[in-house]
Design an enzyme around this catalytic site. Structure first.
Site, PDB file in Angstrom:
ATOM      1  N   LYS A  16       0.885  -1.107  -0.123  1.00 57.14           N
ATOM      2  CA  LYS A  16      -0.159  -0.004  -0.089  1.00 57.14           C
ATOM      3  C   LYS A  16       0.826   1.278   0.078  1.00 57.14           C
ATOM      4  O   LYS A  16       2.100   1.144   0.493  1.00 57.14           O
ATOM      5  CB  LYS A  16      -0.741   0.139   1.167  1.00 57.14           C
ATOM      6  CG  LYS A  16      -0.363   0.642   2.472  1.00 57.14           C
ATOM      7  CD  LYS A  16      -0.828   1.964   2.852  1.00 57.14           C
ATOM      8  CE  LYS A  16       0.193   2.873   3.557  1.00 57.14           C
ATOM      9  NZ  LYS A  16       0.089   3.996   3.815  1.00 57.14           N
ATOM     10  N   THR A  21       5.687   6.424   2.520  1.00 60.34           N
ATOM     11  CA  THR A  21       4.674   5.701   3.392  1.00 60.34           C
ATOM     12  C   THR A  21       3.693   4.765   2.824  1.00 60.34           C
ATOM     13  O   THR A  21       3.022   4.987   2.086  1.00 60.34           O
ATOM     14  CB  THR A  21       3.603   6.992   3.592  1.00 60.34           C
ATOM     15  OG1 THR A  21       4.049   8.160   4.077  1.00 60.34           O
ATOM     16  CG2 THR A  21       2.307   6.313   4.580  1.00 60.34           C
ATOM     17  N   GLU A  68      -1.017  10.395  -4.686  1.00 58.10           N
ATOM     18  CA  GLU A  68      -2.364  11.015  -4.412  1.00 58.10           C
ATOM     19  C   GLU A  68      -2.429  12.145  -5.467  1.00 58.10           C
ATOM     20  O   GLU A  68      -1.597  13.076  -5.781  1.00 58.10           O
ATOM     21  CB  GLU A  68      -2.105  11.775  -3.198  1.00 58.10           C
ATOM     22  CG  GLU A  68      -2.038  10.546  -2.073  1.00 58.10           C
ATOM     23  CD  GLU A  68      -1.812  10.928  -0.645  1.00 58.10           C
ATOM     24  OE1 GLU A  68      -2.448  10.232   0.254  1.00 58.10           O
ATOM     25  OE2 GLU A  68      -1.411  12.078  -0.518  1.00 58.10           O
TER      26      GLU A  68
END
Lengths: 396, 396
Positions: B177, B188, B267
């Site tokens: 992920k 992250t 993102e």
């Protein structure tokens, strides 16, 4: 003892300095200038600080021939074209333009300063024809301040009058531009400072570099550093007055206020935040943490979202590689305790207070690392949709 | 000689491994899990690479007690809460949760892996009750892959079968992920890799670190590095097969493809760009230039705007502080010459071609510095309105 007073009309107040601007066709809007000059009617000491970018633009490479401090009396500035990455031809263009200045100006070691798009030659005909229409004896600070702007939304212009204990006075004024590409290591900014103080030539560089280190080198809009950034300080001694402490203070205040104006006008920015790091192992480590905070996208978007998500502050400090310890770290927003080892989760009352602080136009984020005595403050802004819009559409 | 074949259903293919996920109330949508496990029915060698962030989250500090390589058979993962900046209490929470695993699992050196918001204690009751509902003998890779996602828009799951020259086979599979806070210095991101290859314990760390250096350490979404990033490689030897070259190649391909999936899911990202720097004074200088390019806001917004503004590429290289020279620099977008000393301004024909390249989902930006033989490739994405939106609204 000395007093510092603000005056309107920027450069126009300083004895012996003249400035004007015209639109010579670089900028589509004919109502705003794109070619400006600042000159002194007597010889100045000029000191300059330039970008750290390895690809220095042609006008900087030209000016650097004179050294960092030199005698001169003339700066020509243009917007919309950076004259960067234009090779030797770009330097020859600068020489050709400056050679066309009227002889009666007696321009000594004249320099150019450019801002705008990288990689295109200056349109010589437009600029040479623009030179014909400048009024060399004008004191039109407003027009000059507006002519150098790029994506700025307001002009940056300041003037201080300094009265010394013995009643003598001098003035210091500046115009500046800069909105994006603002980084702690000098920014996409130009700043022209003129003073009639009798500053000794040998003190110029140190005074300018200290003022820049406390102002323009502490602000970040987007962490990028341009090819053209320059700060010029021109001192012509016309007032006959000088006091080192008073002048240093006036210069620092001038550059700091201009830096804050640049930051407040950061592309798409809505708020200015001071990141004050204390208790670091050294001043250098404090600087690393503070500049990482002011450059972090996650911190900047949290500021835009007005979200008191202190985890992003802590994570950015931890990622910066400096000595830190979650048991010793203390984070405050202004006077509000946000995090310490005893108060990790934000309770609703503190969270509500944090929201109110974050809604302000400006506030402080204080991070005490509890390790040593190093400290540093950097200044940043939020990152909004408008930043993306401005920069996705800049050139086209 | 060996062949590598792709298989569906990720972790489910690997002999001796089991996985499942449930929603235990950390995530509001009950249709998506938030608590997952991966276990092996026999002891594994486990190697891990963790974030460089100084504020390592509690589960990492717990796992590090076993060292970077250890014997074990169980990983429990949760989303929505990072268990970071939670102090010793956060580590005790990990211990309490892992102590509640059923005895029949014979969990040896079990570890946790968490992702989500920083600064909040794990809700123990929810997680302990969730443990009751996991099916320990399931091979539900899809559920596990979905349970660990945060702002990701699609699951990341891969499996390869490797056939060696002698006809022996092993499999390697992973779920991962990561979408924001993706930085060259570990991102992250979480990645759990399971293999039934008989990897010698002493080769594990080197194999994993090399694969990570070529994949997860080369991607940047926003230049931030989180407190929780971890990559685990679990090898249980169930297949009895192993060949170092074949395994290294499969592991590199697996991690590289997952890294590209993470970047493509960055993102708000719309395109993936490879920044290939060659001709640098050293590989290190090439890495500095490439990672600066992949992190530059001005480059990223120009990618979003599909603007072939090569000045931002050049300016970023110059600002990175490495040796470079505008007379020797050559910039290409895929096979199109964008800049060299003889071709500085983009003519309309090349500009039109550049626009067409930039409209693609992915392309390469090649910068040859013409100085030495150093090279490095970093991978980045554009920065869009959606990045700002996702990150301004993340927590609230």
């Amino acid at each position: 003892m000395f007093t510092i007073t603000s005056l309107k009309n920027g450069l126009a107040n300083v004895e012996g300095f003249y400035c004007d601007a015209v639109n010579c066709g670089l900028r589509p809007d004919p109502g705003q200038g794109d070619l400006a000059f600042i000159r002194s009617d007597r010889l100045c000491t000029i000191s300059a600080v330039y970008t750290t970018n390895r690809f220095r633009a042609a006008p900087l490479r030209h000016a650097l021939r004179y050294g960092k401090t030199f005698e001169g009396n003339f700066i020509l500035a243009n917007a919309k074209n950076a004259n960067a990455m234009t090779g030797e031809a770009g330097i020859r263009d600068v020489e050709e333009i400056l050679a066309a200045l009227p002889a009666e100006l007696d321009a000594r070691n004249p320099v150019m300063s450019s801002t705008g798009v990288i990689g295109y030659r200056l349109p010589l005909e437009k600029i040479l024809s623009g030179l014909q229409r400048l009024d060399w004896n004008a004191k039109n600070s407003d027009a000059a301040a507006r002519a150098i702007l790029t994506t700025d939304s307001f002009k940056k212009e300041l003037c201080f009058e300094v009265e010394l204990e013995n009643g003598e006075r001098f003035r210091i004024a500046a115009i500046a531009k800069g909105a994006g590409m603002i980084n702690p290591a000098m920014a996409t900014m130009l700043c022209f400072i003129a003073t009639d103080a009798a500053v000794p030539a040998e003190e110029m560089e140190e005074l300018l570099e200290e003022a820049v280190s406390l102002s323009f080198n502490r602000i970040s809009v987007d962490g990028d550093t341009s090819t053209n950034d320059s700060v010029f300080l021109m001192a012509n001694g016309a007032s006959g007055a000088y006091d080192r402490d008073a002048f240093a203070e006036a210069l620092k205040r001038l550059t700091f206020e201009l830096a804050m104006m640049i930051l407040r006008d950061g592309e798409g920015a809505n708020k200015v935040v001071a990141f004050e790091v204390t208790g670091a192992a050294s001043d250098e480590e404090a600087m690393t943490a503070a500049t990482n905070l002011s450059n972090s996208l996650l911190v900047k978007t949290a500021l835009f979202g007005e979200d008191p998500n202190w985890g992003r502050i802590a994570s950015t400090i931890g990622a910066s590689g400096i000595a830190c310890d979650e048991e010793r770290l203390v984070i405050r927003y202004d006077d509000l305790l946000i995090y310490d080892a005893e108060h990790r989760e934000l309770d609703p009352e503190r969270e509500e207070k944090a929201y109110r602080i974050m809604k302000r136009d400006s506030f402080r984020i204080l991070c005490d690392l509890g390790i040593g005595t190093g400290s540093y403050t950097a200044y940043g802004c939020d990152l909004s949709y408008d930043y993306v819009k401005i920069n996705a559409e800049y050139r086209t």
